[in-house]
Each structure stands twice: as C-alpha cells, then as structure tokens.
Design an enzyme around this catalytic site. Structure first.
Site, PDB file in Angstrom:
ATOM      1  N   ARG A  40      33.179  31.190  48.674  1.00  0.00           N
ATOM      2  CA  ARG A  40      32.013  30.325  48.517  1.00  0.00           C
ATOM      3  C   ARG A  40      30.771  31.095  48.050  1.00  0.00           C
ATOM      4  NH1 ARG A  40      32.192  25.313  50.633  1.00  0.00           N
ATOM      5  NH2 ARG A  40      29.948  25.350  50.627  1.00  0.00           N
ATOM      6  N   ASN A  99      23.002  26.890  54.248  1.00  0.00           N
ATOM      7  CA  ASN A  99      23.644  26.663  52.952  1.00  0.00           C
ATOM      8  C   ASN A  99      22.952  25.469  52.315  1.00  0.00           C
ATOM      9  OD1 ASN A  99      25.326  26.215  50.763  1.00  0.00           O
ATOM     10  ND2 ASN A  99      26.900  25.195  51.980  1.00  0.00           N
ATOM     11  N   GLU A 151      36.383  31.477  32.915  1.00  0.00           N
ATOM     12  CA  GLU A 151      35.854  31.780  34.246  1.00  0.00           C
ATOM     13  C   GLU A 151      36.475  33.004  34.891  1.00  0.00           C
ATOM     14  OE1 GLU A 151      36.097  28.628  37.214  1.00  0.00           O
ATOM     15  OE2 GLU A 151      37.994  27.937  36.422  1.00  0.00           O
ATOM     16  N   LYS A 170      33.377  28.695  44.940  1.00  0.00           N
ATOM     17  CA  LYS A 170      34.403  27.664  44.951  1.00  0.00           C
ATOM     18  C   LYS A 170      33.832  26.268  44.974  1.00  0.00           C
ATOM     19  CE  LYS A 170      38.580  26.049  45.167  1.00  0.00           C
ATOM     20  NZ  LYS A 170      39.261  25.985  43.849  1.00  0.00           N
ATOM     21  N   HIS A 183      35.616  20.378  10.490  1.00  0.00           N
ATOM     22  CA  HIS A 183      34.235  19.871  10.450  1.00  0.00           C
ATOM     23  C   HIS A 183      33.247  20.937  10.914  1.00  0.00           C
ATOM     24  CE1 HIS A 183      35.547  15.841   9.455  1.00  0.00           C
ATOM     25  NE2 HIS A 183      36.509  15.992  10.354  1.00  0.00           N
ATOM     26  N   LYS A 232      39.614  27.835  32.154  1.00  0.00           N
ATOM     27  CA  LYS A 232      40.307  28.834  32.996  1.00  0.00           C
ATOM     28  C   LYS A 232      40.090  30.230  32.436  1.00  0.00           C
ATOM     29  CE  LYS A 232      40.835  27.129  35.828  1.00  0.00           C
ATOM     30  NZ  LYS A 232      40.711  25.746  36.179  1.00  0.00           N
ATOM     31  N   CYS A 251      27.515  29.548  49.236  1.00  0.00           N
ATOM     32  CA  CYS A 251      27.247  30.066  50.572  1.00  0.00           C
ATOM     33  C   CYS A 251      28.254  29.506  51.572  1.00  0.00           C
ATOM     34  CB  CYS A 251      25.846  29.748  51.081  1.00  0.00           C
ATOM     35  SG  CYS A 251      24.526  30.363  50.070  1.00  0.00           S
ATOM     36  N   GLU A 288      40.707  22.373  29.581  1.00  0.00           N
ATOM     37  CA  GLU A 288      40.974  22.986  30.879  1.00  0.00           C
ATOM     38  C   GLU A 288      41.437  24.439  30.709  1.00  0.00           C
ATOM     39  OE1 GLU A 288      40.251  22.652  33.769  1.00  0.00           O
ATOM     40  OE2 GLU A 288      41.728  23.727  34.962  1.00  0.00           O
TER      41      GLU A 288
HETATM   42  O1  M6R Z   1      35.504  20.663  44.210  1.00  0.00           O
HETATM   43  P1  M6R Z   1      35.339  20.009  42.882  1.00  0.00           P
HETATM   44  O2  M6R Z   1      36.648  19.509  42.317  1.00  0.00           O
HETATM   45  O3  M6R Z   1      34.309  18.918  42.873  1.00  0.00           O
HETATM   46  O4  M6R Z   1      34.818  21.146  41.917  1.00  0.00           O
HETATM   47  C1  M6R Z   1      34.456  20.863  40.603  1.00  0.00           C
HETATM   48  C2  M6R Z   1      34.249  22.126  39.804  1.00  0.00           C
HETATM   49  O5  M6R Z   1      33.226  22.893  40.360  1.00  0.00           O
HETATM   50  C3  M6R Z   1      35.513  22.985  39.735  1.00  0.00           C
HETATM   51  O6  M6R Z   1      36.580  22.274  39.234  1.00  0.00           O
HETATM   52  C4  M6R Z   1      35.265  24.228  38.856  1.00  0.00           C
HETATM   53  O7  M6R Z   1      35.085  23.843  37.527  1.00  0.00           O
HETATM   54  C5  M6R Z   1      36.427  25.208  38.995  1.00  0.00           C
HETATM   55  N1  M6R Z   1      35.937  26.528  39.240  1.00  0.00           N
HETATM   56  C6  M6R Z   1      37.285  25.273  37.791  1.00  0.00           C
HETATM   57  O8  M6R Z   1      38.334  26.165  37.925  1.00  0.00           O
END
Ligand code: M6R
Length: 613
Positions: free
Chosen positions: A27, A100, A495, A608, A511, A492, A2, A488
């Site tokens: 957000r 929020n 998501e 975000k 395994h 990516k 939010c 990582e």
């Molecule tokens: O703002 P932050 O670094 O605390 O956020 C952590 C995660 O929510 C953030 O890295 C999330 O995994 C991203 N969407 C990954 O791309």
C-alpha cells in the site's frame, strides 16, 4: 495508499505491528513507523525507507507495550523523511496518530493551530490531527472516559478530505480509538485481543472475524471489547462478518513474487468466480441479484465505471453486454466520470468495478450516480469493502487476496464475471437465442482448463523477455476485444518494467502512430477476433515492412510471414478471449521486470489501492 495496522491485546505489540506492516507494504513503501503504549508513556519509532528498516532502529527490541499503532507511507505531503513518517505526536506528546488519506484543508487548520501556540515539525497534512485533538481535549473541562472520543469527534468535524485514523492517548493506556471517512479500515476481532488494518489480508492469520466502519463511525477498542459510536456519539451496534479467505492465500507459497503466484492462480480464480452462477440446464443466477424483466427493459443505458485494470475489464464487459443484451454501454474512467456531469437518470444502470473496493475515484463516482437516481451495482473482490456497502447491489469476483500492485487474477476474474452478468441479463431479457447462450456457457466452463494450457507458454515468454528488456518503447496492437487486451498489456508493462509503451487500435496506426515505427522497435499484436484477423494481419505487415520486431499472441493459425514470434493460445468465444490472451502478456511484463532486476511486486511510485484522488 498508506497502510495502517493496530494491535491491542496481551502480546508484545511490536512484532505483530511490524509483521502486519510487511504484509501491507504493497500500500506504500517510502517510510514506516510504530507507536506503542509503554509504561512511561507513548514511544514512537519511525524512519524513511522500507518496513524492514524498523528492525534496525535503536531500542525497537526493548519495547514492551501490548498496544500499538503502525503505518507504512505513500507520500503525499512532504517527501519521505523521518520527520514526515507516521505516527505523529501532538506537541504535548499525549496523542499519537497514524493517518491514511488526505486532509485537504490542512493549511487552514495548521494556521489556526499556529495562532494558538502549536509548533509543527513535519510537512505533512497529518500533523494537524494530533494537535487539533489536543486543542479540543485541553478545552474540555470534563474528566470522563469519553473525553478523547469527544475531542476526536470535534477534530473529525473540522477535517475536509479523507481519513482512516488510529489514535493512542497516554491518558487512556488501555484503549485505542479509530475512525474513518472515505479511507479503508477494518477491525479484526480476536480472543482477548483486537486488530486494526487497512486491508483484510494483513491480519487474516490472526482472525477471520471483521467489523467494517462506515464514514464517521468511531470505535473504541479495549483488549476484550469494542464499542462503536456514530458521529453524534450515540452508541451503535455493528454486525460481525466472517471472511472465508484462507490465510495462506496471502502468502507467496514458494513463488518468487506475489505477481507470479497470482498469474498462476488464474485458472482457480476464474473457476471460483464462475462458482455456482451457471447451474446445469438452468438460468444463470446471482444470489444478490433479483432483477426482473420489466426492470431490465426499463434500463436504456449502462455505464461501466472503474480505474486502471478494472476499467480495462469493463471495456470487454461492454462488448459482452452490448452483444448479448442490446443495451448501449459506455465505459468511463472514474476520475473523469465524476467531474463531467454524466447524463444519468432512474433508467440508468451504473456498474462499478474495483478489486479492492476502496478506490477513491470509483467510490466518488458511485456516490454521484446514486445521487442522480441511477441503480448502482458494484463488482468487487473484497467482501465488506467500501464500494460494496455503497452500492445498491453487489456481486463478487472470487480471486482471493491480490497482493502484487500489478493486477492480474483480479482482471481475468472481472472479465469472467462481466461475461456471466451479460448472460444473466440476456436470459432475463430473452435478447439472445438460447443456442448461442448455451454455447457461451459451455465456453465459460472450459475456461479454467484453457487458462492452465495457456500458462504453459511461460518458458517461451521468459526467453523472449531476455531479448526485450532493454527496449525503450513497445507498441501493442489489436482490434475489438484485442484492443482492450492491448491496453491492459501495455499498462502491465509500464507499471512493472518502466518501459514506455502504447496500445493502439490497429486500424488507428496509419492515422499517426506509425510515424514512430522504426528499425528494431517491438510491436506486440493480439489476434483472437475471427472477424478482424485479416485486418490486423495487414497492420502487422505494415510494421514489419518498417523494420519492427513482432510478437503475436493468437488463437488462429497464421502464416508466419516474417513474424518473429507467434505464441499460440487456446481458442474461445470472442468476449472471453482476453482472459487467455492477457496471460502471456502478464508473463512478458513480469519477466522483463525480473530481467531488469526490479521489484516486481512493489513498483516505484505505485501503491495497491488508490484511496486518494
Ligand atoms: O482496486 P481497484 O480495482 O479499484 O484498482 C484500480 C486500479 O488502481 C488498479 O487496477 C491499477 O491500475 C493496477 N495497479 C493495475 O495493475
């Protein structure tokens, strides 16, 4: 989770509010709404769907009010619908509220209010707030200017959970009231006008001067002044902070998407993060840190705690710190750490990483370790964010505003800063030979240029993505630091392309997961760690034998051995290699998402900054 925006000034509020919401849409993006103070009272216009739909609402262009609040929603309680969208009004339509956060005890409050004659029109947790304000307001016999503040204070005392609130009252047509607890909210100070936002970038084009509220602090905004109060309603003073981000840094600057822009900004983000930490022929410095040798010698354990991408950066930080400083490091997911009663005492250093500085689980974990006596150090990209105000010490990545939901430049900047921090500790502790430190420092300084070189693989990756976008499952393999990068890369891809993917430590393959490898499946491997290259090559051969298509990202010269595609990247020190090897894989996720025609910057179900548990 939010986004909230507020404006109080001399201009028409509606265009400013909608513009702010568009900038905050990362957000949450399932519904949006605004409330403005009109001559005949409070107007509320809202609907489900994207912010731009607000332009189509009947009468939106007729709004004249110069004070308003606005919201873009990431649904928690109640599906996206007009009724569940914010702002919410109380039954008497005296108060409009945007929120929020999550009100955990809303069921009890709702029952209490229903008993007292109130009716509810939505399924949200938020709707209790304006009605509770009304409840206390109507019971207050006084008629002074602080009546609303008292009613909101009493309401906040009843609320359990997290909240950033903006409140308008038709009885106070020249004011706006805000308060927060565990959810982000910044106040931007203008000239004869003031702004509210969840995040700094949304209002950067209006002001660079910000106030940050602590939990249970209230602000009453007028056009030309802002008064602050603590939970007991004592007047307090707050210091203004100037933010040196450039407003255009929050624009797309000609790129099709924020994510692509942010991927290409990485050389500069890394350069800015290195900043002046490595003065020539001198020890590494951090303006905000003054650790002594005795203090660092007393630390017998370091926890690195974070969520998502930031946690992946922490995994590589662990390798750097353990190797250079000889202190054991555990990396934890914040949402697990906070509930597993971790062993912490005054000899523990807890490092918290958060791009936004507002992630609810990370902040809660930090508070927990502080209460157990640990020293806490925050790494954030946002000056003044909640985590930076909670921690004992704070250091910053200088990646500039990161808008795309998928984190890219924040990750590489975090890995960079953790490597510099490891050097800072090692120099104080004298735990690594000087010659080795000099070698790593030189490597760090060469990294921005090497990142530029790595980005040249863009077209090659774009073409590869054309063959991959219809995949259902993808595997990522690596060992050591390359395993961290695999995690990582897999995140990516998931998501933003919605393709299922798994990352495995290459040695774990046999395994269990190798049972999933069959003809035509794509396996992406990362090979940068000199000591482990041979081992991973064997694992790649094992998947090729079972019919996998293979993509390899490497800084070594490999025999091509039936590998479908090898993407070469520049060589560097092992604990820095993730900064380069992740770049082609960020691009891969990006171009696959584009091939699928998806909204790269706003992937489904995500937001975000995750400000709820
Ligand atoms: O703002 P932050 O670094 O605390 O956020 C952590 C995660 O929510 C953030 O890295 C999330 O995994 C991203 N969407 C990954 O791309």
């Amino acid at each position: 989770m939010c986004g909230i925006i507020g404006y109080i000034g001399a201009q028409k509020a509606t265009p400013i509010l909608i513009n702010g919401l568009l900038r905050l849409e990362y957000r949450g993006y399932d519904s949006a709404g605004i409330s403005t103070m009109e001559k005949n009272g409070l107007s509320v216009m809202k609907d489900k769907g994207r912010v731009k739909n607000l332009y189509d609402l009947d009468g939106i262009n007729d709004l004249e009010g110069t004070i308003g609040i606005a919201h873009t929603r990431w649904a928690t309680h109640g599906k996206p619908s007009k009724e569940n969208s914010h702002p919410h009004l109380d039954n008497s339509k005296t108060f409009a509220v945007v929120h929020n956060g999550i009100i955990e005890n809303y069921n009890d409050l709702r029952a209490f209010l229903i008993e007292n004659g109130y009716t509810f029109y939505s399924q949200t947790d938020t709707e209790v707030i304006p009605n509770l304000i009304h409840y206390y307001y109507s019971k207050d016999a006084e008629k002074d200017e602080f009546k609303l503040l008292r009613a909101v204070q009493k309401t906040c005392k009843d609320l359990k959970g997290s909240f950033a609130l903006q409140v308008l009252s038709k009885d106070l047509p020249d004011n706006m009231l805000v308060v927060r607890k565990d959810s982000p909210l910044v106040i931007g100070k203008g000239n004869g006008e003031n702004y509210i936002s969840s995040d700094i970038p949304a209002i950067l084009s209006f002001t660079k001067d910000f106030y940050f509220l602590n939990d249970y602090e209230f602000a009453i905004l007028s056009r030309d002044k802002i008064d602050f109060y603590d939970i007991d309603l004592n007047k307090i003073t707050k210091k203004i902070k100037s933010i040196d981000w450039n407003a255009s840094a929050a624009d797309k600057n000609g790129y099709e998407d924020y994510m692509l822009k942010e991927i290409f900004e990485q050389p500069n983000a890394i350069r800015e993060t290195i900043g002046s930490h490595l003065p020539e022929n001198e020890r590494c410095t951090f303006e905000n840190l003054n650790f002594s040798k005795a203090f660092l010698q007393s630390i017998n354990k370091i926890y690195i705690v974070a969520c998502g991408t930031a946690m992946h950066a922490g995994l590589t930080g662990k390798i750097a710190i353990e190797q250079l400083c000889n202190i054991p490091v555990s990396v934890d997911i914040a949402s697990e750490f906070r509930y597993r009663n971790p062993i912490i005492d005054k000899n523990t250093l807890c490092i918290y990483i958060s791009q936004s500085g507002e992630t609810a689980d990370t902040i809660a974990a930090l508070k927990l370790s502080k209460s157990k006596g640990a020293t806490t150090l925050a790494i954030s990209n946002v000056i003044g964010s909640s985590i930076t105000r909670e921690a004992d010490y704070c250091i910053y990545t200088h990646a500039g505003p990161e808008i795309a939901v998928a984190s890219t430049k924040a990750y590489t900047s975090q890995v960079m800063l953790l490597n510099i921090l490891a050097i800072y500790f090692a120099e104080i502790l004298e735990s690594t030979p000087y010659s080795e430190i000099v070698k790593i420092k030189n490597e760090i300084l060469s990294l921005p240029a090497k990142a530029e070189t790595t980005l040249k693989c863009c077209n090659e990756i774009k073409n590869f993505a054309k063959n991959m976008y219809q995949e259902k499952d993808v595997f990522f393999l690596g060992r050591g630091v390359d395993y961290n990068t695999s995690l990582e890369a897999s995140l990516k891809l998931k998501e933003i392309s919605y393709i299922h993917s798994e990352a495995y430590a290459a040695g774990e393959l046999k395994h269990g997961p190798i049972a999933l490898i069959e003809n035509g499946i794509t396996v992406v491997s990362i090979l940068t760690d000199e000591l482990l290259v041979e081992k991973t090559i064997s694992n790649i051969q094992e998947v090729i034998t079972r019919g996998a298509n293979t993509l390899v990202i490497t800084n070594k010269t490999l025999p091509s051995n039936n590998i479908d595609k090898i993407v070469p990247i520049p060589d560097t020190h092992t604990s820095l290699s993730s900064i380069l090897s992740i770049i082609p894989l960020q691009l891969l996720a990006y171009y696959i998402s584009k091939e699928k025609g998806l909204d790269v910057d706003k992937p489904r179900n995500l937001a975000k900054s995750v400000t709820v548990e």
